[in-house]
Design a protein around this motif. Structure first.
Motif, PDB file in Angstrom:
ATOM      1  N   LEU A 160      63.364   0.509 -16.644  1.00 56.78           N
ATOM      2  CA  LEU A 160      64.213   1.463 -15.936  1.00 56.78           C
ATOM      3  C   LEU A 160      64.600   2.563 -16.913  1.00 56.78           C
ATOM      4  O   LEU A 160      64.907   2.280 -18.075  1.00 56.78           O
ATOM      5  N   ARG A 161      64.613   3.828 -16.433  1.00 59.54           N
ATOM      6  CA  ARG A 161      64.967   4.949 -17.309  1.00 59.54           C
ATOM      7  C   ARG A 161      66.224   5.642 -16.784  1.00 59.54           C
ATOM      8  O   ARG A 161      66.338   5.930 -15.588  1.00 59.54           O
ATOM      9  N   PHE A 162      67.146   5.947 -17.707  1.00 58.50           N
ATOM     10  CA  PHE A 162      68.407   6.598 -17.357  1.00 58.50           C
ATOM     11  C   PHE A 162      68.574   7.822 -18.259  1.00 58.50           C
ATOM     12  O   PHE A 162      68.687   7.703 -19.476  1.00 58.50           O
ATOM     13  N   ASP A 163      68.555   8.996 -17.656  1.00 52.08           N
ATOM     14  CA  ASP A 163      68.607  10.242 -18.416  1.00 52.08           C
ATOM     15  C   ASP A 163      70.045  10.665 -18.686  1.00 52.08           C
ATOM     16  O   ASP A 163      70.966  10.363 -17.915  1.00 52.08           O
ATOM     17  N   GLY A 164      70.224  11.408 -19.788  1.00 50.73           N
ATOM     18  CA  GLY A 164      71.491  12.065 -20.060  1.00 50.73           C
ATOM     19  C   GLY A 164      72.658  11.135 -20.290  1.00 50.73           C
ATOM     20  O   GLY A 164      73.766  11.381 -19.799  1.00 50.73           O
ATOM     21  N   VAL A 165      72.449  10.060 -21.043  1.00 53.38           N
ATOM     22  CA  VAL A 165      73.534   9.120 -21.326  1.00 53.38           C
ATOM     23  C   VAL A 165      74.297   9.608 -22.557  1.00 53.38           C
ATOM     24  O   VAL A 165      73.736   9.701 -23.651  1.00 53.38           O
ATOM     25  N   ASN A 166      75.576   9.911 -22.368  1.00 48.92           N
ATOM     26  CA  ASN A 166      76.380  10.536 -23.415  1.00 48.92           C
ATOM     27  C   ASN A 166      77.199   9.481 -24.155  1.00 48.92           C
ATOM     28  O   ASN A 166      78.113   8.876 -23.605  1.00 48.92           O
ATOM     29  N   PHE A 167      76.882   9.291 -25.453  1.00 46.35           N
ATOM     30  CA  PHE A 167      77.580   8.322 -26.282  1.00 46.35           C
ATOM     31  C   PHE A 167      78.754   8.939 -27.037  1.00 46.35           C
ATOM     32  O   PHE A 167      79.530   8.212 -27.671  1.00 46.35           O
ATOM     33  N   GLY A 168      78.873  10.263 -27.020  1.00 46.12           N
ATOM     34  CA  GLY A 168      79.927  10.912 -27.764  1.00 46.12           C
ATOM     35  C   GLY A 168      79.660  10.880 -29.262  1.00 46.12           C
ATOM     36  O   GLY A 168      78.525  10.668 -29.720  1.00 46.12           O
ATOM     37  N   ALA A 169      80.722  11.026 -30.052  1.00 48.96           N
ATOM     38  CA  ALA A 169      80.573  11.137 -31.506  1.00 48.96           C
ATOM     39  C   ALA A 169      80.747   9.810 -32.230  1.00 48.96           C
ATOM     40  O   ALA A 169      80.580   9.745 -33.452  1.00 48.96           O
ATOM     41  N   THR A 170      81.095   8.772 -31.499  1.00 51.32           N
ATOM     42  CA  THR A 170      81.327   7.461 -32.118  1.00 51.32           C
ATOM     43  C   THR A 170      80.299   6.464 -31.610  1.00 51.32           C
ATOM     44  O   THR A 170      80.100   6.327 -30.403  1.00 51.32           O
ATOM     45  N   ARG A 171      79.654   5.740 -32.495  1.00 55.44           N
ATOM     46  CA  ARG A 171      78.610   4.790 -32.110  1.00 55.44           C
ATOM     47  C   ARG A 171      79.191   3.618 -31.321  1.00 55.44           C
ATOM     48  O   ARG A 171      80.342   3.223 -31.535  1.00 55.44           O
ATOM     49  N   PRO A 172      78.425   3.033 -30.421  1.00 53.42           N
ATOM     50  CA  PRO A 172      78.880   1.827 -29.724  1.00 53.42           C
ATOM     51  C   PRO A 172      78.776   0.598 -30.622  1.00 53.42           C
ATOM     52  O   PRO A 172      77.955   0.550 -31.544  1.00 53.42           O
ATOM     53  N   LEU A 173      79.604  -0.389 -30.332  1.00 52.83           N
ATOM     54  CA  LEU A 173      79.522  -1.655 -31.046  1.00 52.83           C
ATOM     55  C   LEU A 173      78.511  -2.594 -30.405  1.00 52.83           C
ATOM     56  O   LEU A 173      77.842  -3.365 -31.078  1.00 52.83           O
ATOM     57  N   ASP A 174      78.427  -2.547 -29.060  1.00 48.18           N
ATOM     58  CA  ASP A 174      77.487  -3.415 -28.355  1.00 48.18           C
ATOM     59  C   ASP A 174      77.241  -2.863 -26.966  1.00 48.18           C
ATOM     60  O   ASP A 174      77.767  -1.803 -26.604  1.00 48.18           O
TER      61      ASP A 174
END
Length: 462
Positions: free
Chosen positions: A367-381
């Motif tokens: 499955l492909r999901f375009d334009g996912v915005n993580f912001g300036a801080t990395r995710p933990l999980d």
């Protein structure tokens, strides 16, 4: 029914009953007894149902229902937390299918004591997808007994938040929707929301936020009526709960009334449904003004349930409109909010089921999901809501890849049988560093070709 009712609410509800009955709307003809599950309404899809078409004198399906026994959950509050006095059993004297399309729950007096029955769905995940409306419906005839002979009868059709199962101390924060309640054979249905904290809180516990009205046309006791509850998520910041009898709206609670406690009762996996007939307890006692049942209470009057069904809107404009079917524009997906699997921008080898999850996933699907915005801080999980009915020995990986199918997975978890294809689990996994806006792929890898997972949603966490 797991909650502790207060005499204050009960007396107030009783005091207004004469007015409610006097103000009853024009009669609505009740459906005949023993009708089959109705055709799925236009604009809805059927999520789950039971029409109790088993043979006479048999228990309800064990794949659909758990039968509670005794006077409390193990480690839970005594008398089910309500003061009710009966003992629940799995005897067909107290709970059975009648061979004519109905489930009967029957309280029976045994000397100075009572037995009855209480059942709850195996599934605990009844919850609308974002942008959808969930509809829980039952066609029920309350015990056909009134007056002094009905003192202490307490039939109910209701739902409890999934985290209550196995905890039994987290009510009312996990939420409770009382879809149909009645006491003492009065011609009235009560619909109530329990939430927040006890006592007090936004739901005024232990009272709850409730309303009542007489059954349209024939009385609640003399005929079948359809009791319906809707949870509307078409506007995520202004959700709404609605209660109906025979299609007539009589109670509404808006998200704004609950405030910050709303997320406590809606962010978990969902709800399970219950049907029971209690005897005595705070609610019937409060309405009667004295202890119930009494020496005049008659034994053996069943609640009859024709069917229970759960529906969800399909995404059309009738009933309430849903968000556009097309995926969000690039850069407009929040990585830290639920991303519905069916909102994918592209896919390979996948199928949407029941309008809210993607299933039949096996090795090589994606499955492909375009334009996912993580912001300036990395995710933990990241965490995904998944389910599997795969046979023993069949399993696989759910992987997250960033920007390209050929890139190494940024994170993954293994999944095997969870107890059924809609027995949902929220499974977390570590994920690598990523910031900014990206295309996200969910890929599925296994050493065998069989389907092994369904996916409802996923999100990242920080």
């Amino acid at each position: 029914m797991s909650r502790r009712f207060s005499a204050r609410r009960l007396a107030a509800g009783s005091a207004g009953l004469a007015f409610v009955i006097a103000a009853t709307a024009a009669a609505v003809t009740a459906l005949p007894a023993e009708a089959s599950l109705p055709a799925t309404p236009s604009g809805w899809s059927l999520v789950w149902s039971d029409d109790f078409n088993g043979a006479n004198n048999t228990l309800p399906s064990s794949s659909n229902w758990i039968i509670d026994t005794g006077t409390q959950y193990p480690g839970g509050p005594a008398n089910w937390g309500t003061g009710e006095i009966q003992t629940y059993t799995n005897s067909t004297s107290n709970v059975r299918q009648d061979g004519a399309g109905n489930l009967l729950i029957t309280p029976i007096r045994n000397g100075n004591s009572w037995t009855s029955s209480r059942i709850e769905t195996v599934r605990t995940d009844f919850k609308p997808a974002a942008g959808r409306v969930l509809r829980i419906e039952g066609r029920i005839q309350m015990p056909n007994v009134t007056g002094a002979a009905a003192a202490g009868y307490w039939p109910a059709f209701w739902a409890l938040g999934a985290p209550y199962r196995g905890n039994y101390q987290n009510w009312p924060g996990v939420g409770e929707f009382d879809i149909m309640e009645n006491v003492n054979g009065i011609n009235s249905v009560w619909g109530v929301l329990h939430c927040g904290v006890n006592p007090g809180g936004p739901c005024n516990e232990t009272n709850g936020l409730g309303a009542s009205r007489a059954c349209p046309g024939s009385s609640c006791q003399s005929a079948f009526h359809t009791y319906r509850f809707e949870w509307d998520r078409t506007n995520e910041s202004a959700q709404q709960l609605r209660w109906y009898v025979d299609g007539t709206l009589y109670h509404t609670v808006n998200q704004s009334q609950v405030g910050s406690y709303w997320s406590n009762m809606t962010s978990h996996a969902g709800y399970f449904l219950l049907l029971n007939v209690a005897m005595g307890g705070a609610f019937p006692n409060g309405v009667a003004g004295s202890a119930t049942p009494t020496g005049s209470t008659v034994s053996g009057q069943p609640m009859r349930v024709d069917y229970v069904a759960v529906y969800q809107t399909t995404g059309g404009t009738t009933p309430p409109s849903s968000p556009p079917a097309s995926p969000p524009p690039a850069g407009n997906r929040d990585a830290y909010a639920n991303i519905q699997a069916e909102s994918r921008n592209a896919e390979s080898g996948t199928t949407i089921y029941e309008s809210y999850y993607v299933g039949a996933l096996n090795n090589g699907n994606w499955l492909r999901f375009d334009g996912v915005n993580f912001g300036a801080t990395r995710p933990l999980d990241f965490v995904a809501r998944v389910a599997s009915g795969a046979a023993g020995g069949i399993s696989g990986l759910v992987e997250v890849r960033i920007d390209s199918l050929s890139n190494a997975p940024a994170g993954s978890f293994a999944i095997a049988n969870t107890g059924g294809w809609t027995s949902w689990r929220e499974v977390p996994a570590n994920v690598g560093a990523v910031t900014g806006t990206h295309t996200v792929y969910l890929t599925f890898t296994s050493g065998q070709p069989s389907d092994y997972v369904n996916v409802d949603w996923f999100r990242f966490r920080r």
